[in-house]
Design a protein around this motif. Structure first.
Motif, PDB file in Angstrom:
ATOM      1  N   ALA A 194       0.873  -1.404  -0.133  1.00  0.00           N
ATOM      2  CA  ALA A 194      -0.149   0.036   0.016  1.00  0.00           C
ATOM      3  C   ALA A 194       0.871   1.404   0.097  1.00  0.00           C
ATOM      4  N   LEU A 195       0.493   2.354  -0.797  1.00  0.00           N
ATOM      5  CA  LEU A 195       1.196   3.533  -1.048  1.00  0.00           C
ATOM      6  C   LEU A 195       0.501   4.574  -0.522  1.00  0.00           C
ATOM      7  N   PHE A 391      13.760  -3.229  -8.900  1.00  0.00           N
ATOM      8  CA  PHE A 391      14.674  -3.520  -7.861  1.00  0.00           C
ATOM      9  C   PHE A 391      13.954  -3.830  -6.875  1.00  0.00           C
ATOM     10  N   ALA A 392      13.655  -5.093  -6.619  1.00  0.00           N
ATOM     11  CA  ALA A 392      12.821  -5.583  -5.522  1.00  0.00           C
ATOM     12  C   ALA A 392      13.175  -5.677  -4.212  1.00  0.00           C
ATOM     13  N   ASP A 393      14.559  -5.741  -4.249  1.00  0.00           N
ATOM     14  CA  ASP A 393      15.294  -5.510  -2.956  1.00  0.00           C
ATOM     15  C   ASP A 393      15.585  -4.109  -2.372  1.00  0.00           C
ATOM     16  N   ARG A 394      14.985  -3.131  -2.907  1.00  0.00           N
ATOM     17  CA  ARG A 394      14.687  -1.670  -2.735  1.00  0.00           C
ATOM     18  C   ARG A 394      16.232  -0.890  -2.775  1.00  0.00           C
ATOM     19  N   ARG A 440      16.811   4.990  -1.267  1.00  0.00           N
ATOM     20  CA  ARG A 440      16.166   3.625  -0.879  1.00  0.00           C
ATOM     21  C   ARG A 440      14.625   3.760  -1.125  1.00  0.00           C
ATOM     22  N   CYS A 441      14.329   2.469  -1.829  1.00  0.00           N
ATOM     23  CA  CYS A 441      12.617   2.388  -1.964  1.00  0.00           C
ATOM     24  C   CYS A 441      11.686   2.270  -0.729  1.00  0.00           C
TER      25      CYS A 441
END
Length: 587
Positions: A194-195, A391-394, A440-441
């Motif tokens: 959720a964003l 980039f799923a690892d953020r 960082r995501c």
């Protein structure tokens, strides 16, 4: 994997909040057994933990009284899988799914006998494909002929079995075991998608009794999404979700007053049921709120079952426990539907984690649960592709995809941004992405997508654009499809706020599939399910064009292109054409 269909011979008119509690499965208590005196021969259990993780400096020993939440995933034979799917209807399926799918009585008795000698009380799923139990670390160490130690790597502290004494299990039961989870804590916890719902300064003006009569131009309200994707055309046929079910998997709760206000403002009449698998009163979170309201706004007469795991697991520091909880929820859905025929039912999941930071057993266990839901329960499982772009690892620049969206049994859903005119009409659609902060995501970089390093590209993944320059590795490509993922209004903590993420895109598609299956059941007594359905629809669609091809933007690495791409997959819904294609050629 072929597309599947089934026959069905056949009103949810008010918001009803129901409750369920407890856990499913059969309790296996220690008891004398003819196999209990067997002479065990031991062999190494490979947990698939990377060498760098095992070789990191040991910093201590895990206390003997620490509780481990252990899951044992039992193998399904190739012969058993052949009995399911491939166009069979539920009416043709044998009554006892467990005997058709899971291990035999004699095999299960051996597993239980091994656990009984350590006085472990285990629960076995109805399908006999999963055994779960809690055990103290000291007790588990004796059972597995190892010990548990802590390590530190790149600032993270975690535990594993002693690398010098890997765990041992009897040779007699090893052939039945696909994966064991809960014996390490290196794997990172799944993240909800959720964003923005809790971000300051995003509240929208409210008027007219807590309902907004018309949202500002950029906001994709449920009515605007319905018009953009053709939901309203299916509503016009009388299909609004009656007698259809979507199952949610959540690790947070929701405020019933928020849902009630959203339902009243949108005119929905959902039936909402809870199955609480964790905390007595799960904390209110944006994730469950967003998922429920997206479904309610687009399939207003839907039945929604919310499987709620303990949100505290996300903050426990043990990612493996969170994944075990997610898999337990999937197993509960499997058990709850094993003997019930709800044709066209769906699962929607809006969480995941980077493949590169997960152990092999975790992925194997959940992948098999998704396969069971698809092949034997005949459901489509929609899973958000992630909100950190490529980039799923953020970490920006470190390519990775999100699991379980990367499973070949998931329908992976990416995110877009709908462009809207002042009157709310759709003017275009682009990839959802944001480059404003790349340090960082925090679920804000955009549509997750890329190529799996774990799962091979499934045979069904054939479409113009799928044989792209990134496909050389032969990995499964994600996402499969996409939908709106930003500027979506929800009612949260007493206010209208802007939310989104691929967390919204997954339930948008889940709602759409529910309406499509409702129409197929009404018109042709069939329904369609599984990720292969979406590729079949493209190939069979011809002039129908079941998707709107998104060709602008990128997910910070992979560009949107004509045809399939690694930002938005096949595209966003053109729901009437999607329905017409499947009605004319279900496969």
């Amino acid at each position: 994997m072929r597309k599947r269909r089934t026959a069905y011979l056949s009103g949810l008119l008010a918001l009803t909040v129901l409750s369920g509690c407890g856990s499913s499965g059969h309790s296996s208590k220690p008891s004398a057994s003819p196999t209990a005196a067997v002479s065990w021969k031991f062999t190494t259990l490979d947990l698939g933990i990377p060498d760098k993780v095992l070789k990191a400096p040991v910093t201590g020993k895990v206390p003997d009284d620490k509780t481990l939440h252990v899951g044992v995933t039992l193998k399904v034979s190739d012969e058993a899988w052949k009995k399911f799917g491939h166009g069979k209807s539920p009416a043709q399926r044998a009554g006892d799914v467990g005997k058709d799918l899971g291990i035999t009585d004699a095999q299960l008795q051996k597993v239980q006998a091994y656990l009984n000698q350590a006085h472990i009380q285990a629960k076995t799923s109805k399908t006999r494909t999963s055994v779960t139990f809690d055990v103290k670390a000291g007790q588990a160490a004796k059972l597995l002929r190892t010990s548990f130690v802590t390590h530190k790597l790149n600032g993270r502290t975690y535990f594993t079995p002693d690398p010098n004494h890997p765990p041992q299990i009897p040779e007699q039961i090893k052939p039945y075991i696909l994966a064991v989870t809960g014996l390490e804590s290196y794997s990172v916890a799944p993240k909800a998608r959720a964003l923005g719902a809790s971000a300051p300064g995003r509240a929208l003006p409210t008027r007219a009794g807590r309902c907004i009569q018309r949202f500002p131009q950029k906001f994709a309200s449920s009515q605007r999404v319905a018009a953009a994707y053709g939901f309203n055309q299916l509503w016009g046929q009388g299909w609004r979700g009656e007698n259809m079910t979507v199952n949610l998997v959540e690790m947070d709760g929701y405020d019933r007053n928020d849902v009630a206000n959203y339902v009243a403002c949108t005119g929905a009449h959902i039936q909402l049921g809870n199955v609480n698998l964790g905390a007595t009163e799960p904390a209110v979170g944006a994730e469950a709120t967003l998922d429920i309201q997206m479904l309610a706004g687009l399939a207003p007469n839907l039945r929604i079952v919310d499987y709620q795991e303990d949100p505290e697991l996300l903050n426990s520091g043990n990612g493996a426990d969170s994944w075990a909880a997610l898999n337990n929820a999937l197993q509960r859905i499997i058990d709850d539907n094993a003997d019930k025929k709800r044709p066209g039912s769906i699962v929607s999941i809006s969480m995941g984690g980077p493949e590169g930071f997960l152990s092999q057993p975790i992925m194997q266990a959940i992948d098999q649960s998704l396969r069971i839901l698809t092949a034997t329960e005949q459901m489509s499982v929609f899973i958000s592709s992630g909100d950190c772009g490529a980039f799923a690892d953020r970490q920006y620049g470190s390519l990775d995809v999100s699991f379980p969206a990367s499973s070949p049994y998931a329908v992976s859903v990416g995110g877009t941004r709908l462009d809207l005119a002042p009157n709310g009409a759709r003017t275009g659609e682009v990839v959802w992405s944001d480059r404003s902060s790349l340090s960082r995501c925090e679920n804000q970089w955009g549509s997750g997508g890329g190529v799996s390093k774990v799962f091979q590209r499934p045979s069904y993944q054939q479409a113009p654009g799928a044989d792209n320059r990134y496909a050389a590795s032969g990995g499964r490509q994600v996402p499969d499809i996409s939908a709106a993922a930003i500027n979506l209004p929800i009612y949260f903590r007493g206010n209208w706020v802007s939310s989104g993420g691929t967390s919204a895109a997954a339930p948008i598609w889940a709602a759409g599939m529910a309406l499509v299956n409702q129409g197929l059941l009404a018109r042709a007594h069939i329904f369609c399910y599984g990720p292969d359905t979406f590729y079949h629809a493209l190939s069979a669609g011809a002039a129908n064009r079941p998707y709107t091809d998104v060709v602008a933007g990128n997910n910070l690495y992979y560009p949107a292109t004509a045809g399939f791409d690694l930002s938005t997959g096949l595209g966003s819904p053109n729901l009437p054409a999607f329905f017409n294609t499947l009605a004319a050629n279900p496969g």
